[in-house]
Design an enzyme around this catalytic site. Structure first.
Site, PDB file in Angstrom:
ATOM      1  N   HIS A  66      -1.456  -4.634   0.645  1.00 34.17           N
ATOM      2  CA  HIS A  66      -2.353  -4.217  -0.429  1.00 34.17           C
ATOM      3  C   HIS A  66      -2.054  -2.775  -0.775  1.00 34.17           C
ATOM      4  O   HIS A  66      -2.059  -1.927   0.091  1.00 34.17           O
ATOM      5  CB  HIS A  66      -3.815  -4.264   0.048  1.00 34.17           C
ATOM      6  CG  HIS A  66      -4.438  -5.593  -0.154  1.00 34.17           C
ATOM      7  ND1 HIS A  66      -5.774  -5.744  -0.350  1.00 34.17           N
ATOM      8  CD2 HIS A  66      -3.912  -6.818  -0.181  1.00 34.17           C
ATOM      9  CE1 HIS A  66      -6.056  -7.021  -0.490  1.00 34.17           C
ATOM     10  NE2 HIS A  66      -4.945  -7.698  -0.375  1.00 34.17           N
ATOM     11  N   GLU A 119     -10.009  -3.250   2.525  1.00 33.33           N
ATOM     12  CA  GLU A 119      -9.294  -4.433   2.081  1.00 33.33           C
ATOM     13  C   GLU A 119      -8.663  -5.094   3.291  1.00 33.33           C
ATOM     14  O   GLU A 119      -8.376  -4.458   4.295  1.00 33.33           O
ATOM     15  CB  GLU A 119      -8.189  -4.063   1.087  1.00 33.33           C
ATOM     16  CG  GLU A 119      -8.736  -3.633  -0.243  1.00 33.33           C
ATOM     17  CD  GLU A 119      -7.633  -3.478  -1.274  1.00 33.33           C
ATOM     18  OE1 GLU A 119      -6.496  -3.902  -1.006  1.00 33.33           O
ATOM     19  OE2 GLU A 119      -7.930  -2.922  -2.334  1.00 33.33           O
TER      20      GLU A 119
END
Ligand SMILES: *[C@@H]1O[C@H](CO)[C@@H](O)[C@H](O)[C@H]1NC(C)=O
Length: 270
Positions: A134, A87
């Site tokens: 994240h 990510e």
């Protein structure tokens, strides 16, 4: 699988010519080359105006072509996560509104601290400043609580009380058992104002109704700058006249947005 992305913002020395501006966070599911090659999706994303992923160059090019009155640039975190699943946090910003002063990648578990974030938050210090993070959905409650520490660290480091956390926090539904809320300082500390309420729906699918994506504000000046009732999910299914299926090709989350209005007084003091 849902991901958590958090954006933190502190307003520092903001001297905006325009007195209102919009801040928005968007978890774009699996944004990669395939999505970037899909003209329909890219057309919609450009209108929604937010982004993440390596396809970011294409998006930025499209964004700059779509909106010729402004110039958009980007700041990227390192790619986070072990194995092939990665990510990345990316700030897309208007260069006429903010400029990058500094950035900071917070430590994650790879650094050996098992209590740390699974993916370290990425903080950027803009002329107004931001952080992105994240998290692992399974650890949503724990990581929400850790963000309280991140906010305090940033407030101390950047000598500014005005912080905004926004984005996909997985802050709803099964990710946060009802007995977990009491242990989340970002929630229990009343200095943090949650602008997107628990009963909002930030999901695209008709089958789910959850307020995963939030906007949380700390600091009197910043709170005072929020245009009342402007914090909301942006329903692009409705705005772009899409079917549920078409909308889900773009993302399973709606972006969350808020408008800020800086009074001439606030512009001098912030
Ligand atoms: C978004 O808009 C669509 C189309 O109008 C509607 O069916 C859906 O319920 C809306 N979703 C939310 C979360 O408001």
């Amino acid at each position: 699988m849902a991901h958590t992305s958090t954006l933190l913002l502190t307003l520092l020395g903001v001297q905006l010519v325009a007195t209102t501006f919009k801040i928005c966070a968007f978890n774009i599911r699996s944004f990669g080359r395939a999505k970037a090659a899909n003209r329909k999706v890219m057309g919609a994303l450009v209108q929604v105006r937010d982004s993440r992923g390596s396809a970011i160059q294409v998006l930025l090019r499209e964004l700059n072509r779509y909106d010729r009155s402004h110039h958009y640039s980007r700041l990227e975190s390192k790619r986070l996560g072990r194995g092939s699943y990665k990510e990345q946090n990316i700030f897309v910003y208007r260069t006429d509104v903010v400029s990058v002063i500094d950035w900071h990648q917070f430590e994650d578990r790879d650094a050996g601290n098992s209590k740390a974030f699974v993916r370290g938050p990425f903080a950027a210090h803009f002329h107004s400043s931001y952080t992105v993070h994240h998290a692992s959905p399974r650890e949503a409650a724990h990581e929400l609580d850790l963000l309280f520490g991140v906010c305090n660290k940033l407030m101390e480091q950047w000598k500014n009380q005005n912080v905004m956390v926004l984005g996909d926090l997985n802050a709803a539904g099964a990710y946060i058992p009802s007995n977990a809320w009491a242990g989340i300082r970002l929630r229990s500390n009343l200095a943090f104002h949650w602008l997107i309420g628990d009963t909002e729906d930030t999901t695209v699918s008709h089958r789910s109704c959850c307020a995963y994506d939030r906007i949380i504000v700390h600091g009197e000046e910043l709170l005072g700058a929020v245009v009342p009732k402007s914090a909301k999910p942006f329903n692009f299914t409705q705005a772009l006249g899409l079917s549920e299926e078409e909308a889900l090709e773009i993302s399973d989350h709606y972006p969350v947005e808020v408008n800020l209005r800086l009074s001439p007084k606030a512009q001098r003091e912030l």
